[in-house]
Write an enzyme that holds these catalytic residues in place. Structure first.
Site, short mmCIF file in Angstrom:
data_model
loop_
_atom_site.label_atom_id
_atom_site.label_comp_id
_atom_site.label_asym_id
_atom_site.label_seq_id
_atom_site.Cartn_x
_atom_site.Cartn_y
_atom_site.Cartn_z
N HIS A 1 0.85 -1.19 0.00
CA HIS A 1 0.00 0.00 0.00
C HIS A 1 0.88 1.24 0.00
O HIS A 1 2.11 1.14 0.07
CB HIS A 1 -0.99 -0.01 1.18
N HIS B 1 3.76 1.71 2.54
CA HIS B 1 5.01 1.01 2.22
C HIS B 1 5.83 1.83 1.22
O HIS B 1 7.04 1.97 1.36
CB HIS B 1 4.71 -0.36 1.59
N CYS C 1 -1.85 -10.26 19.69
CA CYS C 1 -2.60 -9.75 18.53
C CYS C 1 -1.88 -10.22 17.27
O CYS C 1 -0.73 -9.85 17.05
CB CYS C 1 -2.70 -8.23 18.55
N CYS D 1 -0.83 -7.41 14.65
CA CYS D 1 0.48 -6.76 14.83
C CYS D 1 1.55 -7.75 15.24
O CYS D 1 2.68 -7.35 15.51
CB CYS D 1 0.45 -5.53 15.73
N CYS E 1 -6.83 -5.04 21.62
CA CYS E 1 -5.50 -4.65 21.12
C CYS E 1 -5.46 -3.13 20.99
O CYS E 1 -6.35 -2.53 20.38
CB CYS E 1 -5.25 -5.30 19.75
N HIS F 1 -5.26 -2.28 16.99
CA HIS F 1 -6.32 -2.69 16.07
C HIS F 1 -7.72 -2.71 16.68
O HIS F 1 -8.69 -2.98 16.00
CB HIS F 1 -6.01 -4.08 15.49
N LYS G 1 -6.53 6.00 8.74
CA LYS G 1 -5.29 5.31 8.46
C LYS G 1 -5.51 4.36 7.28
O LYS G 1 -6.51 3.66 7.22
CB LYS G 1 -4.86 4.53 9.70
N LYS H 1 -3.71 -2.36 5.45
CA LYS H 1 -4.28 -3.54 4.83
C LYS H 1 -5.47 -4.03 5.64
O LYS H 1 -6.50 -4.39 5.10
CB LYS H 1 -3.22 -4.63 4.72
O1 ME8 Z 1 5.31 -3.62 10.62
N1 ME8 Z 1 1.57 5.20 6.20
O2 ME8 Z 1 5.29 -4.54 8.47
P1 ME8 Z 1 4.07 -3.70 7.81
C1 ME8 Z 1 2.91 5.15 6.33
N2 ME8 Z 1 6.88 -6.44 9.18
N3 ME8 Z 1 3.58 4.06 6.72
C2 ME8 Z 1 2.86 2.97 7.02
C3 ME8 Z 1 1.45 2.94 6.92
C4 ME8 Z 1 0.80 4.14 6.47
N4 ME8 Z 1 -0.51 4.23 6.33
N5 ME8 Z 1 1.02 1.71 7.29
C5 ME8 Z 1 2.15 1.00 7.61
C6 ME8 Z 1 5.69 -4.42 9.78
N6 ME8 Z 1 3.24 1.76 7.46
C7 ME8 Z 1 6.80 -5.41 10.14
C8 ME8 Z 1 8.10 -4.64 10.22
S1 ME8 Z 1 10.76 -4.50 10.57
C9 ME8 Z 1 11.93 -5.50 11.22
C10 ME8 Z 1 9.30 -5.48 10.60
C11 ME8 Z 1 4.65 1.38 7.71
O3 ME8 Z 1 3.95 -4.24 6.43
C12 ME8 Z 1 4.85 0.72 9.06
O4 ME8 Z 1 4.90 1.68 10.08
O5 ME8 Z 1 2.87 -3.73 8.68
C13 ME8 Z 1 6.17 0.01 8.84
O6 ME8 Z 1 7.25 0.88 9.07
C14 ME8 Z 1 6.10 -0.39 7.36
O7 ME8 Z 1 5.05 0.40 6.78
C15 ME8 Z 1 5.81 -1.86 7.16
O8 ME8 Z 1 4.61 -2.21 7.80
#
Ligand code: ME8
Length: 508
Positions: A27, A30, A135, A138, A152, A155, A302, A305
């Site tokens: 998304h 990312h 959870c 997360c 949680c 969430h 927000k 996914k």
């Molecule tokens: O947390 N806006 O993975 P993830 C900006 N696998 N950044 C966002 C966001 C948004 N709306 N939503 C998520 C994980 N992020 C773990 C990380 S690291 C060793 C393991 C950011 O796929 C989120 O804060 O849920 C994180 O930094 C990244 O996207 C990946 O999120």
């Protein structure tokens, strides 16, 4: 820092993003995180440093296993398919990562086991029984007091109650160390406000952490007791060292990381948990955990996914010039704060600041050189008055403080001044030495803009450089007279097409 261990980091810069859960498609959050990291990485390359930029996917854990089951695939088949979408995201957004790590890679698994073993042998991991809320969204264990109204805290969902044999990491032992470390280093966590959040949560108490699971098997097996798999966050965090080939040469050269860029929801994991693991394993701590805000939909929700409200960053790249998207995201949102994604604002900035300001300046300069000097940049003297308006030191400071939006605003201010300069100097009325000096100065300014913008809009910068028959080199070479050639420049180049409002019809 001693040279003995190869840890002298002068001229080296190591930046990482979080590794993404590929349980669903990428998304815009990312993409935004990778973009911010890319801008910083490209800037450090411009400074002449040797940069290593790591991103990737976090492929173990219960959440992935369940998504794979839903898709009717094995977890490995599922992540093989899904991770390609994140690789594609990097390609389409022109992300200059040096490596894309997947936590299912054999070498990563080996390193994750080695670190677990090391901490176990030290006596900081012990076998016990875990009972408590978890959870899966997360992938985080909570204590009863972490929950909000029994749900949680992230969430607002009911947690599962996990009761199983588990290895525990003596996290509680590191409380004072972490508190001291946060204060000792000014740049340990940026922006500063995040430090207080972590300190307050730490002061409220720190318990040992369950670091293995036995109720499913999609994870890194615990050496010597393979009915356990590592807690996915332990495995995931270790990517930052396995990604630079711990403990080999590249690790010795690049570690400690200069910047771990992450979103605001995972600061605890990257400070308290990660730093304690490193401390326990006898490895140096990273320099800065840099926290960006969230990209929200225009309504202020927000985009994630789990909420189902997502902007597909690949579709965005299909629809718009990716440099305009990159520009919009960095320029619009003060780094560290949340931003609202609005297509109409993206279009507005594309049409005004990019097409009008940058695009027009480039085309005016190229047209003037073509019409008044047969396309050849004349030799001349630099007009220091306009050159002085590009405040490189100020831009460097903005980068040091991770104020990406202000660095970009400053460069764009210079672009405006350059357009103004043409209006005032009226080169079409000039001739002889005066004209030569002006055309030469304008060519140098255009080249300087291309270089400065290259961290933000690399493809646009390359187009400008190509039109000037040169290449984007390092920052220290701008205005040096070394980068412009005597080859005939292009008479025009199209950098940004204006977008009509109708094009907004497709909503994401
Ligand atoms: O947390 N806006 O993975 P993830 C900006 N696998 N950044 C966002 C966001 C948004 N709306 N939503 C998520 C994980 N992020 C773990 C990380 S690291 C060793 C393991 C950011 O796929 C989120 O804060 O849920 C994180 O930094 C990244 O996207 C990946 O999120």
């Amino acid at each position: 820092m001693g040279k003995k261990d190869g840890a002298s980091n002068k001229g080296k810069f190591y930046i990482t993003t979080a590794i993404d859960y590929p349980n669903a498609d990428p998304h815009i959050g990312h993409a935004y995180e990778k973009l911010c990291a890319d801008v910083i990485a490209r800037w450090h390359r411009l400074l002449g440093e040797e940069v290593f930029f790591l991103t990737g996917t976090d492929e173990h854990g219960l959440k992935i296993m369940r998504s794979a089951q839903k898709a009717g695939l094995t977890p490995k088949e599922f992540v093989d398919k899904q991770s390609l979408k994140f690789v594609e995201l990097c390609r389409r957004w022109n992300i200059s990562n040096n490596r894309f790590i997947r936590t299912t890679e054999e070498e990563h698994i080996r390193v994750a086991q080695e670190i677990f073993n090391k901490i176990y042998k030290k006596g900081d991991i012990y076998l016990g029984q875990y009972v408590g809320p978890y959870c899966t969204d997360c992938e985080t264990f909570y204590t009863e007091k972490d929950l909000k109204n029994g749900l949680c805290p992230v969430h607002a969902k009911k947690c599962e109650i996990v009761k199983e044999e588990s290895y525990f990491f003596k996290l509680s032992k590191y409380k004072e160390f972490i508190l001291e470390y946060i204060d000792k280093r000014d740049d340990s966590i940026k922006p500063d406000g995040k430090k207080e959040e972590i300190k307050n949560r730490l002061k409220a108490g720190l318990e040992d952490l369950s670091v293995s699971r036995t109720s499913f098997d999609w994870g890194v097996p615990v050496p010597k007791n393979p009915k356990h798999v590592q807690y996915v966050w332990i495995d995931a965090l270790i990517n930052y060292i396995s990604g630079v080939d711990y403990p080999k040469e590249r690790f010795r050269k690049f570690w400690p990381a200069d910047v771990h860029i992450i979103g605001k929801d995972i600061v605890w994991h990257h400070t308290v948990i990660w730093w304690s693991i490193l401390k326990a394993a006898g490895i140096k701590l990273p320099k800065t955990v840099l926290v960006h805000g969230f990209i929200l939909s225009e309504g202020g929700e927000k985009m994630s996914k789990s909420s189902g409200k997502v902007i597909n960053p690949i579709e965005l790249a299909d629809k718009y010039n990716i440099d305009a998207v990159r520009y919009y995201l960095i320029r619009e949102t003060p780094f560290g704060e949340d931003g609202y994604f609005s297509e109409s604002k993206l279009i507005e900035r594309n049409n005004t600041e990019l097409a009008n300001d940058v695009g027009n300046f480039a085309n005016r300069v190229l047209a003037l050189i073509s019409q008044k000097s047969q396309g050849v940049i004349p030799k001349g003297e630099l007009d220091r008055e306009i050159v002085a308006k590009l405040n490189i030191e100020k831009i460097k400071k903005h980068f040091e403080r991770f104020e990406l939006h202000l660095a970009l605003a400053e460069i764009m201010g210079f672009v405006k001044q350059c357009n103004q300069y043409i209006n005032e100097k009226e080169p079409w009325k000039k001739s002889g030495v005066e004209l030569n000096n002006l055309l030469y100065t304008l060519a140098e300014c255009l080249y300087a803009i291309a270089v400065m913008l290259s961290a933000f809009m690399p493809a646009t910068s390359d187009k400008i450089a190509k039109a000037l028959k040169t290449e984007v080199a390092s920052l220290k070479d701008i205005f040096s007279g070394k980068c412009l050639t005597q080859s005939k420049v292009e008479s025009r180049c199209i950098l940004f097409e204006k977008i009509l409002a109708d094009n907004k019809a497709k909503t994401f």
